[in-house]
Design an enzyme around this catalytic site. Structure first.
Site, PDB file in Angstrom:
ATOM      1  N   ARG A 109      44.603 -12.678   6.015  1.00  0.00           N
ATOM      2  CA  ARG A 109      44.527 -13.317   7.328  1.00  0.00           C
ATOM      3  C   ARG A 109      45.726 -12.899   8.168  1.00  0.00           C
ATOM      4  O   ARG A 109      46.827 -12.721   7.675  1.00  0.00           O
ATOM      5  CB  ARG A 109      44.495 -14.838   7.178  1.00  0.00           C
ATOM      6  CG  ARG A 109      43.113 -15.316   6.762  1.00  0.00           C
ATOM      7  CD  ARG A 109      42.938 -16.791   6.913  1.00  0.00           C
ATOM      8  NE  ARG A 109      41.545 -17.132   6.628  1.00  0.00           N
ATOM      9  CZ  ARG A 109      41.157 -18.282   6.121  1.00  0.00           C
ATOM     10  NH1 ARG A 109      42.041 -19.226   5.845  1.00  0.00           N
ATOM     11  NH2 ARG A 109      39.882 -18.513   5.891  1.00  0.00           N
ATOM     12  N   GLU A 130      36.679  -8.861   2.388  1.00  0.00           N
ATOM     13  CA  GLU A 130      35.337  -9.396   2.509  1.00  0.00           C
ATOM     14  C   GLU A 130      34.444  -8.945   1.352  1.00  0.00           C
ATOM     15  O   GLU A 130      33.611  -9.710   0.871  1.00  0.00           O
ATOM     16  CB  GLU A 130      34.716  -8.986   3.852  1.00  0.00           C
ATOM     17  CG  GLU A 130      35.338  -9.675   5.053  1.00  0.00           C
ATOM     18  CD  GLU A 130      35.172 -11.189   5.002  1.00  0.00           C
ATOM     19  OE1 GLU A 130      34.243 -11.678   4.330  1.00  0.00           O
ATOM     20  OE2 GLU A 130      35.973 -11.884   5.645  1.00  0.00           O
ATOM     21  N   TYR A 140      26.030  -9.452   6.857  1.00  0.00           N
ATOM     22  CA  TYR A 140      27.203 -10.316   6.732  1.00  0.00           C
ATOM     23  C   TYR A 140      28.495  -9.509   6.819  1.00  0.00           C
ATOM     24  O   TYR A 140      29.404  -9.843   7.594  1.00  0.00           O
ATOM     25  CB  TYR A 140      27.188 -11.106   5.417  1.00  0.00           C
ATOM     26  CG  TYR A 140      28.534 -11.720   5.169  1.00  0.00           C
ATOM     27  CD1 TYR A 140      28.913 -12.876   5.842  1.00  0.00           C
ATOM     28  CD2 TYR A 140      29.473 -11.088   4.357  1.00  0.00           C
ATOM     29  CE1 TYR A 140      30.180 -13.404   5.694  1.00  0.00           C
ATOM     30  CE2 TYR A 140      30.745 -11.605   4.197  1.00  0.00           C
ATOM     31  CZ  TYR A 140      31.090 -12.766   4.863  1.00  0.00           C
ATOM     32  OH  TYR A 140      32.361 -13.272   4.731  1.00  0.00           O
ATOM     33  N   ASP A 177      27.756 -16.565   5.626  1.00  0.00           N
ATOM     34  CA  ASP A 177      27.755 -16.644   4.171  1.00  0.00           C
ATOM     35  C   ASP A 177      27.233 -18.019   3.774  1.00  0.00           C
ATOM     36  O   ASP A 177      26.786 -18.807   4.616  1.00  0.00           O
ATOM     37  CB  ASP A 177      29.152 -16.369   3.608  1.00  0.00           C
ATOM     38  CG  ASP A 177      30.106 -17.537   3.823  1.00  0.00           C
ATOM     39  OD1 ASP A 177      29.837 -18.421   4.670  1.00  0.00           O
ATOM     40  OD2 ASP A 177      31.135 -17.581   3.126  1.00  0.00           O
TER      41      ASP A 177
END
Length: 375
Positions: free
Chosen positions: A24, A36, A119, A137
């Protein structure tokens, strides 16, 4: 429901309460992409050390593209779902070949890369390039199902379509990456499958399921695929502190290393294990330990008998494959299971770890639930 008020409440909560995670706050699309992929089907606590080690070993997309497949599998070893690693590696090579080494910001181009589904494209491009794309998700889907009292499951094709439509309608043109992460963060920490912490939820006033008393009903539970029980037997053969490992072939776990194994039929597997070892050029004294290692791979529930052995002949050189030339791939080797750099399967680590003691069944990883399809 006011979409603007909902976004303001959730984004404000996310800014104050989001967990500090190593991926992050970065804008490098490669590192976001790695995170991811790792978080699919894997808990954050399990993925975090692998993420740190992986980006230290392959600090850029170019470094990953240059790596040999065995190096990538070794860095992924123990994380599971190895198809993810193979696809990420091939995608990195394709980006170097076709996009000059830059992760494409065009959704259509990014979606054409191996292993990238809707996604993954939405998550990576919204976070790295601020593309206003949804990323749905299992956690985000659960939040949306409850917010709008939609009896829709992301595991069902019709339900997934409805949830993707709502996710696309709600994603804001500004801060789309934060929005997607906020939805997932809410589902992972407060809007959990069981016993959601509704009093602490920043969007509880917008939640129709809470108003109707339906939070325990939504999303509806879809039937899961029944687990397939598989009985195997493995020969854990040791020599001077090293364990004999063979390279797996076929579609599942290809390229990983584990002790020689056979399926268990009605009889004792000792004869089959001996034949397998003789084919490798070894004669081994085998002894059944009585221990059983239990392990889960996707829907396969494995019960593995553990047999111990050591070479009975002074020579313990593993033979090359029959008819193989001098450059043939090695099919067996002696391995120190504690040494880094060898792509051992998770089951191999269990078998070789501490003497093959009995284990309890492994539980499937339940971190970021799998996307409905693709990445």
């Amino acid at each position: 429901m006011s979409g603007r008020a909902l976004r303001r409440a959730l984004l404000g909560w996310y800014a104050r309460h989001r967990r500090a995670l190593p991926w992050r706050g970065v804008r490098d699309p490669y590192r976001i992409w790695v995170s991811e992929v790792m978080l699919q089907q894997t808990r954050i606590v399990a993925a975090t050390p692998y993420y740190r080690a992986f980006v230290a070993r392959f600090p850029s997309l170019a470094a990953l593209a240059r790596a040999r497949p065995a190096e990538v599998l070794a860095a992924w070893s123990g994380l599971g779902y190895y198809r993810r690693a193979r696809a990420l590696h091939e995608a990195a090579r394709q980006v170097v070949r076709e996009h000059g080494g830059r992760v494409p910001d065009d959704p259509a181009a990014f979606a054409r890369l191996p292993g990238v589904g809707r996604y993954t494209a939405g998550a990576v491009l919204s976070i790295a390039y601020h593309r206003p794309l949804p990323a749905l998700d299992g956690n985000a889907a659960r939040v949306l199902s409850r917010l709008e009292a939609l009896p829709a499951s992301v595991r069902d094709a019709a339900g997934a379509r409805r949830l993707w439509e709502r996710a696309a309608a709600l994603v804001p043109p500004e801060r789309p990456g934060d929005w997607n992460q906020a939805l997932m963060e809410l589902g992972a920490t407060l809007c959990t499958p069981r016993a959601p912490r509704c009093p602490d939820c920043p969007v509880r006033r917008h939640c129709r399921a809470r108003a109707l008393g339906w939070t325990d009903r939504l999303p509806p539970v879809s039937p899961r695929r029944a687990g397939e029980r598989v009985r195997l037997a493995y020969a854990v053969v040791t020599r001077r502190g090293r364990v004999l490992m063979t390279r797996r072939e076929g579609p599942l776990l290809a390229g990983l290393w584990e002790p020689p194994g056979v399926e268990v039929g009605r009889g004792r597997p000792e004869a089959a294990l001996r034949r397998r070892l003789v084919a490798l050029g070894l004669r081994v004294r085998l002894e059944r330990t009585g221990a059983t290692v239990r392990h889960a791979i996707t829907h396969r529930l494995i019960e593995a008998e553990v047999w111990r052995g050591e070479p009975s002949a002074p020579s313990s050189r593993v033979l090359p494959p029959r008819g193989a030339g001098p450059g043939a791939a090695v099919r067996a080797r002696w391995v120190d299971p504690r040494a880094p750099g060898v792509a051992l399967s998770a089951l191999a680590r269990k078998l070789a770890g501490d003497g093959g003691g009995a284990r309890t069944p492994a539980t499937p990883r339940a971190g970021r639930p799998a996307p409905p399809r693709g990445g």
